[in-house]
Scaffold this active site. Structure first.
Site, PDB file in Angstrom:
ATOM      1  N   TYR A  90      51.775  22.828   8.916  1.00  0.00           N
ATOM      2  CA  TYR A  90      51.170  21.488   8.276  1.00  0.00           C
ATOM      3  C   TYR A  90      51.179  21.701   6.755  1.00  0.00           C
ATOM      4  O   TYR A  90      52.386  22.174   6.346  1.00  0.00           O
ATOM      5  CB  TYR A  90      49.832  21.349   9.049  1.00  0.00           C
ATOM      6  CG  TYR A  90      49.587  20.005   8.831  1.00  0.00           C
ATOM      7  CD1 TYR A  90      50.172  18.933   9.410  1.00  0.00           C
ATOM      8  CD2 TYR A  90      48.793  19.296   8.008  1.00  0.00           C
ATOM      9  CE1 TYR A  90      50.231  17.514   9.320  1.00  0.00           C
ATOM     10  CE2 TYR A  90      48.325  18.016   7.872  1.00  0.00           C
ATOM     11  CZ  TYR A  90      49.256  17.177   8.389  1.00  0.00           C
ATOM     12  OH  TYR A  90      49.064  15.933   8.440  1.00  0.00           O
ATOM     13  N   ARG A 143      52.530   5.705   3.907  1.00  0.00           N
ATOM     14  CA  ARG A 143      52.026   6.549   2.703  1.00  0.00           C
ATOM     15  C   ARG A 143      52.022   8.249   3.289  1.00  0.00           C
ATOM     16  O   ARG A 143      50.996   8.522   3.847  1.00  0.00           O
ATOM     17  CB  ARG A 143      51.011   5.849   2.412  1.00  0.00           C
ATOM     18  CG  ARG A 143      50.169   6.355   1.068  1.00  0.00           C
ATOM     19  CD  ARG A 143      48.913   7.275   1.225  1.00  0.00           C
ATOM     20  NE  ARG A 143      49.123   8.521   2.166  1.00  0.00           N
ATOM     21  CZ  ARG A 143      48.029   8.676   2.752  1.00  0.00           C
ATOM     22  NH1 ARG A 143      46.904   8.210   2.648  1.00  0.00           N
ATOM     23  NH2 ARG A 143      48.236   9.826   3.503  1.00  0.00           N
ATOM     24  N   LYS A 161      50.406  16.904  13.294  1.00  0.00           N
ATOM     25  CA  LYS A 161      49.324  16.902  13.472  1.00  0.00           C
ATOM     26  C   LYS A 161      48.738  17.164  14.803  1.00  0.00           C
ATOM     27  O   LYS A 161      47.910  17.865  15.222  1.00  0.00           O
ATOM     28  CB  LYS A 161      48.870  15.309  13.221  1.00  0.00           C
ATOM     29  CG  LYS A 161      48.719  14.977  11.654  1.00  0.00           C
ATOM     30  CD  LYS A 161      47.174  14.780  11.247  1.00  0.00           C
ATOM     31  CE  LYS A 161      46.858  15.236   9.916  1.00  0.00           C
ATOM     32  NZ  LYS A 161      45.978  14.523   9.266  1.00  0.00           N
ATOM     33  N   GLU A 232      47.555   7.367  11.368  1.00  0.00           N
ATOM     34  CA  GLU A 232      48.065   8.524  10.458  1.00  0.00           C
ATOM     35  C   GLU A 232      48.962   7.900   9.444  1.00  0.00           C
ATOM     36  O   GLU A 232      50.120   7.467   9.748  1.00  0.00           O
ATOM     37  CB  GLU A 232      48.657   9.498  11.116  1.00  0.00           C
ATOM     38  CG  GLU A 232      48.641  10.945  10.321  1.00  0.00           C
ATOM     39  CD  GLU A 232      47.329  11.236   9.953  1.00  0.00           C
ATOM     40  OE1 GLU A 232      46.535  11.398  10.716  1.00  0.00           O
ATOM     41  OE2 GLU A 232      47.237  11.860   8.766  1.00  0.00           O
ATOM     42  N   ASP A 233      48.614   7.954   8.007  1.00  0.00           N
ATOM     43  CA  ASP A 233      49.456   7.848   6.871  1.00  0.00           C
ATOM     44  C   ASP A 233      50.232   6.394   6.843  1.00  0.00           C
ATOM     45  O   ASP A 233      51.249   6.402   6.606  1.00  0.00           O
ATOM     46  CB  ASP A 233      50.547   8.985   6.778  1.00  0.00           C
ATOM     47  CG  ASP A 233      50.124  10.242   6.250  1.00  0.00           C
ATOM     48  OD1 ASP A 233      48.796  10.395   6.081  1.00  0.00           O
ATOM     49  OD2 ASP A 233      50.596  11.272   6.264  1.00  0.00           O
ATOM     50  N   ASN A 236      47.690   1.707   2.335  1.00  0.00           N
ATOM     51  CA  ASN A 236      46.430   1.171   2.074  1.00  0.00           C
ATOM     52  C   ASN A 236      46.247  -0.171   2.738  1.00  0.00           C
ATOM     53  O   ASN A 236      45.498  -0.757   3.511  1.00  0.00           O
ATOM     54  CB  ASN A 236      46.219   0.757   0.734  1.00  0.00           C
ATOM     55  CG  ASN A 236      45.595   2.046   0.032  1.00  0.00           C
ATOM     56  OD1 ASN A 236      44.951   1.755  -1.168  1.00  0.00           O
ATOM     57  ND2 ASN A 236      45.678   3.014   0.677  1.00  0.00           N
ATOM     58  N   ASP A 255      42.444   8.819  10.550  1.00  0.00           N
ATOM     59  CA  ASP A 255      42.280  10.113   9.868  1.00  0.00           C
ATOM     60  C   ASP A 255      41.984  10.329   8.630  1.00  0.00           C
ATOM     61  O   ASP A 255      41.343  10.721   7.948  1.00  0.00           O
ATOM     62  CB  ASP A 255      43.377  11.178  10.706  1.00  0.00           C
ATOM     63  CG  ASP A 255      42.761  12.475  10.159  1.00  0.00           C
ATOM     64  OD1 ASP A 255      41.654  12.792  10.618  1.00  0.00           O
ATOM     65  OD2 ASP A 255      43.571  13.231   9.456  1.00  0.00           O
ATOM     66  N   ASP A 256      42.960   9.437   7.868  1.00  0.00           N
ATOM     67  CA  ASP A 256      42.766   9.373   6.372  1.00  0.00           C
ATOM     68  C   ASP A 256      41.677   8.717   5.799  1.00  0.00           C
ATOM     69  O   ASP A 256      41.285   9.352   4.817  1.00  0.00           O
ATOM     70  CB  ASP A 256      44.320   8.535   5.780  1.00  0.00           C
ATOM     71  CG  ASP A 256      45.613   9.017   6.568  1.00  0.00           C
ATOM     72  OD1 ASP A 256      45.793  10.116   6.286  1.00  0.00           O
ATOM     73  OD2 ASP A 256      46.092   8.205   7.160  1.00  0.00           O
ATOM     74  N   ALA A 289      40.927   5.534  -5.757  1.00  0.00           N
ATOM     75  CA  ALA A 289      40.245   4.615  -4.806  1.00  0.00           C
ATOM     76  C   ALA A 289      41.021   4.312  -3.512  1.00  0.00           C
ATOM     77  O   ALA A 289      41.324   2.925  -3.588  1.00  0.00           O
ATOM     78  CB  ALA A 289      39.607   3.811  -5.777  1.00  0.00           C
ATOM     79  N   GLY A 290      41.690   5.026  -3.046  1.00  0.00           N
ATOM     80  CA  GLY A 290      42.232   4.635  -1.618  1.00  0.00           C
ATOM     81  C   GLY A 290      41.775   4.937  -0.550  1.00  0.00           C
ATOM     82  O   GLY A 290      40.468   5.141  -0.419  1.00  0.00           O
ATOM     83  N   GLU A 291      42.539   5.306   0.551  1.00  0.00           N
ATOM     84  CA  GLU A 291      41.924   5.539   1.999  1.00  0.00           C
ATOM     85  C   GLU A 291      40.867   6.785   1.834  1.00  0.00           C
ATOM     86  O   GLU A 291      39.998   6.754   2.396  1.00  0.00           O
ATOM     87  CB  GLU A 291      43.158   5.898   2.751  1.00  0.00           C
ATOM     88  CG  GLU A 291      43.995   4.523   3.067  1.00  0.00           C
ATOM     89  CD  GLU A 291      45.157   4.942   3.573  1.00  0.00           C
ATOM     90  OE1 GLU A 291      45.408   5.377   4.883  1.00  0.00           O
ATOM     91  OE2 GLU A 291      46.213   4.389   3.410  1.00  0.00           O
ATOM     92  N   ALA A 292      41.597   7.810   1.298  1.00  0.00           N
ATOM     93  CA  ALA A 292      40.840   9.106   1.368  1.00  0.00           C
ATOM     94  C   ALA A 292      39.341   9.134   0.588  1.00  0.00           C
ATOM     95  O   ALA A 292      38.468   9.081   1.332  1.00  0.00           O
ATOM     96  CB  ALA A 292      41.491  10.181   0.807  1.00  0.00           C
ATOM     97  N   SER A 323      43.874   4.062 -11.125  1.00  0.00           N
ATOM     98  CA  SER A 323      45.051   4.039 -11.834  1.00  0.00           C
ATOM     99  C   SER A 323      44.752   3.159 -13.160  1.00  0.00           C
ATOM    100  O   SER A 323      45.221   3.217 -14.329  1.00  0.00           O
ATOM    101  CB  SER A 323      46.383   3.953 -11.235  1.00  0.00           C
ATOM    102  OG  SER A 323      46.425   2.636 -10.417  1.00  0.00           O
ATOM    103  N   ASN A 395      47.057  16.256  -1.558  1.00  0.00           N
ATOM    104  CA  ASN A 395      48.411  17.152  -0.884  1.00  0.00           C
ATOM    105  C   ASN A 395      49.684  16.491  -1.227  1.00  0.00           C
ATOM    106  O   ASN A 395      49.812  15.352  -1.414  1.00  0.00           O
ATOM    107  CB  ASN A 395      47.995  17.021   0.618  1.00  0.00           C
ATOM    108  CG  ASN A 395      46.983  18.138   1.034  1.00  0.00           C
ATOM    109  OD1 ASN A 395      46.813  19.150   0.487  1.00  0.00           O
ATOM    110  ND2 ASN A 395      46.257  17.613   1.994  1.00  0.00           N
ATOM    111  N   ASN A 440      41.463  18.131   6.367  1.00  0.00           N
ATOM    112  CA  ASN A 440      41.091  17.260   7.785  1.00  0.00           C
ATOM    113  C   ASN A 440      41.149  17.962   8.973  1.00  0.00           C
ATOM    114  O   ASN A 440      40.666  17.564   9.955  1.00  0.00           O
ATOM    115  CB  ASN A 440      41.960  15.983   7.714  1.00  0.00           C
ATOM    116  CG  ASN A 440      41.636  14.975   6.856  1.00  0.00           C
ATOM    117  OD1 ASN A 440      41.133  15.443   5.933  1.00  0.00           O
ATOM    118  ND2 ASN A 440      42.177  13.698   7.173  1.00  0.00           N
TER     119      ASN A 440
END
Ligand code: NAI
Length: 538
Positions: A90, A143, A161, A232-233, A236, A255-256, A289-292, A323, A395, A440
């Site tokens: 992973y 993403r 995963k 997953e991934d 946004n 999960d994100d 300020a994204g998903e995570a 940004s 990551n 995660n």
């Protein structure tokens, strides 16, 4: 199956571990070298070969080939050597593997759906040979980690995963289905790569995209009743919408957003055992300020509200920089998922100025912007806090906001640091400073196992809190002594069992479970975990 068919089936194959008696009975005599080995001897050979490979990507390819030849041996090697092998199966290696996916691809695994299958998704899903599916991890490659839109090359993520579901939480690999929704890619260099295996077209328009997703979701539920669907991934623009659309309709989570929320909340709880802070007193500065990060903040706010703050008071403790600078009220074009966190404050463009103005107790990076936590930023955190909490979650390693060396040097070893990808121990002024791996993978495998064990019909915030608390409880005094606020990777299975038990308990308490409650839930969950032993041949 007999003879060569058995050796060619990765689920049935034991390779040199077939005993002489089994070889006679199954028509294998003569098809294998003379010596019959134990699985531990086989694992020894795997490790020797693996360690001789010159680069992580070659190790990744070797392990993928091993899995295609002998799945039990692959998982036994992984389970018995989690700390060494997880980073190869992973993150961070899977990032490189996705970048090179169309070049390293050798054998199919999982299902691919494209707009060409619109109207007959059910028929395609039915081709999956597994009789029962418990977990689907699905991506559209929109993403991938911090690497952007990789299209069909993102298939490495659901496969990886699900390998973690099995290795870390003992979910039977036969229950796991990776799915790639290949709806094109907007990344031209990916599309133009002569080896690219996905659809060579821009991403589908939203209306057709939503129809394909809906068709997939409905078909998956019909064919695999009770299946847990992990998104997953996704980029946004789709991730938040799809979560809002499906979270109360089916057994699903993103999960994100949610897995990351529970993981980071656990890290904050564990760090509080060193800082003495309470969550409701923290000032959290989120960089990205994204998903995570909005996932983490949303769960942190919910936890603060449980601890007695009002929603407004809780949100006032969460600050965001993206940004375009500090997320403040009145900023033009603020995306919907950021709006709840817009603060009444003058705009600030730069992170150092924001740290000086806000004086956060914790700085949490999930921006994919490497090096964003400069020496000056880290030193400012140390000036304002006895033990500043700094998480660089991005990551793979090349995207981390700072390295362990940088953070410990700039804070003279007083930071409590965790990162998405692993870093080696750092010695500062004679003191050993460890880095907790904020990944995660401490949450989602156990969360999934708990959901499956209870047969839960939904994934709720209550389950995410329970998972976060269970994870934080797994951090030992020895871990904390060197500043590590996540458990070591080799303890992953114990952690997953604890997380699963806590999650399943919530399902029973909230009336969401469809399976009978066993007398000892924890023991039943531990006993159900897949161990990668060879089955006795029929
Ligand atoms: P995303 O694409 O949803 O959000 C990224 C955010 O960072 C956006 O708000 C963007 O405006 C901001 N950003 C980008 N460049 C920036 C800059 N130079 N300065 C300030 N802000 C900037 O991505 P997501 O899902 O939130 O993930 C972000 C990173 O976190 C990725 O690298 C991902 O791999 C990592 N991550 C790590 C996890 C773990 O387990 N450690 C879990 C989830 C994500």
């Amino acid at each position: 199956m007999t003879g060569i068919e058995i050796l060619r089936d990765p689920l049935a194959n034991k390779g040199t571990a077939f005993t002489l008696e089994e070889r006679e009975r199954l028509g294998l005599t003569g098809l294998l070298p003379a010596r019959a080995e134990t699985i531990d001897e086989q694992v020894g050979r795997v490790l020797a070969n693996l360690r001789a490979k010159p680069s992580p990507i070659e190790k990744f390819v070797y392990l993928a080939a091993l899995r295609d030849a002998n799945e039990t041996l692959f998982f036994r090697a992984l389970i018995d050597n989690l700390e060494e092998l997880l980073p190869l199966v992973y993150t961070p290696t899977v990032g490189q593997a996705c970048l090179e996916w169309s070049r390293i691809w050798q054998r199919p695994r999982g299902l691919y759906l494209t707009p060409r299958e619109h109207g007959r998704v059910r028929e395609v899903l039915r081709r999956w040979p597994g009789r029962k599916v418990g977990v689907i991890v699905v991506t559209d490659g929109g993403r991938i980690l911090g690497l952007g839109d990789l299209g069909a090359n993102g298939m490495g993520i659901p496969i990886g995963k699900l390998a973690l579901y099995t290795a870390c939480a003992g979910v039977d690999p036969a229950l796991c289905l990776p799915v790639m929704l290949d709806v094109g890619t907007d990344t031209e260099p990916v599309r133009d790569d002569p080896f690219y295996l996905g659809l060579r077209q821009p991403r589908l328009q939203q209306a057709q995209y939503d129809e394909l997703i809906e068709e997939f979701v409905v078909a998956a539920q019909e064919l695999f009743p009770g299946v847990l669907l992990q998104f997953e991934d996704f980029a946004n623009v789709n991730a938040f919408r799809l979560l809002a659309r499906y979270r109360d309709r089916l057994c699903t989570f993103n999960d994100d957003i949610q897995g990351t929320g529970a993981m980071a909340l656990a890290g904050l709880y564990a760090a509080q055992r060193l800082t003495g802070m309470r969550l409701r007193d923290e000032r959290l500065l989120f960089f990205g300020a994204g998903e995570a990060n909005t996932g983490i903040a949303t769960l942190a706010v919910a936890a603060m509200v449980e601890a007695g703050l009002t929603q407004a008071e809780a949100r006032a403790r969460c600050w965001f920089m993206d940004s375009r600078g500090l997320v403040v009220e009145g900023r033009a074009g603020l995306a919907a998922h950021k709006q709840p966190f817009a603060q009444e404050h003058a705009p600030i463009a730069d992170l150092l100025a924001a740290v000086e103005a806000i004086r956060p107790t914790a700085l949490i990076g999930a921006s994919g912007a490497p090096g964003a936590f400069t020496e000056a930023v880290l030193a400012a955190m140390a000036r304002h806090n006895r033990r500043p909490v700094i998480f660089a979650l991005s990551n793979p390693t090349s995207k981390a906001e700072c390295t362990a060396e940088q953070v410990y040097a700039a804070t003279r070893g007083c930071a409590i640091f965790a990162s998405g990808s692993p870093f080696a121990l750092v010695t500062v002024e004679g003191r050993s400073c460890a880095t907790g791996q904020a990944n995660n993978s401490f949450i989602f495998p156990g969360l999934g196992l708990g959901v499956l064990a209870a047969g839960s019909t939904r994934v709720t915030d209550g389950m995410l809190f329970a998972a976060a608390n269970a994870l934080a409880d797994q951090v030992s005094a020895e871990d904390l002594a060197v500043g590590r606020v996540f458990p070591r990777a080799f303890r992953m299975r114990e952690v997953a069992a604890a997380v699963a038990t806590a999650v399943a308990q919530v399902a029973y308490d909230r009336g969401l479970a469809t399976r009978p409650l066993p007398p000892d839930l924890g023991a039943a969950i531990r006993a159900s975990m897949y161990r990668a032993d060879y089955a006795a041949p029929e």
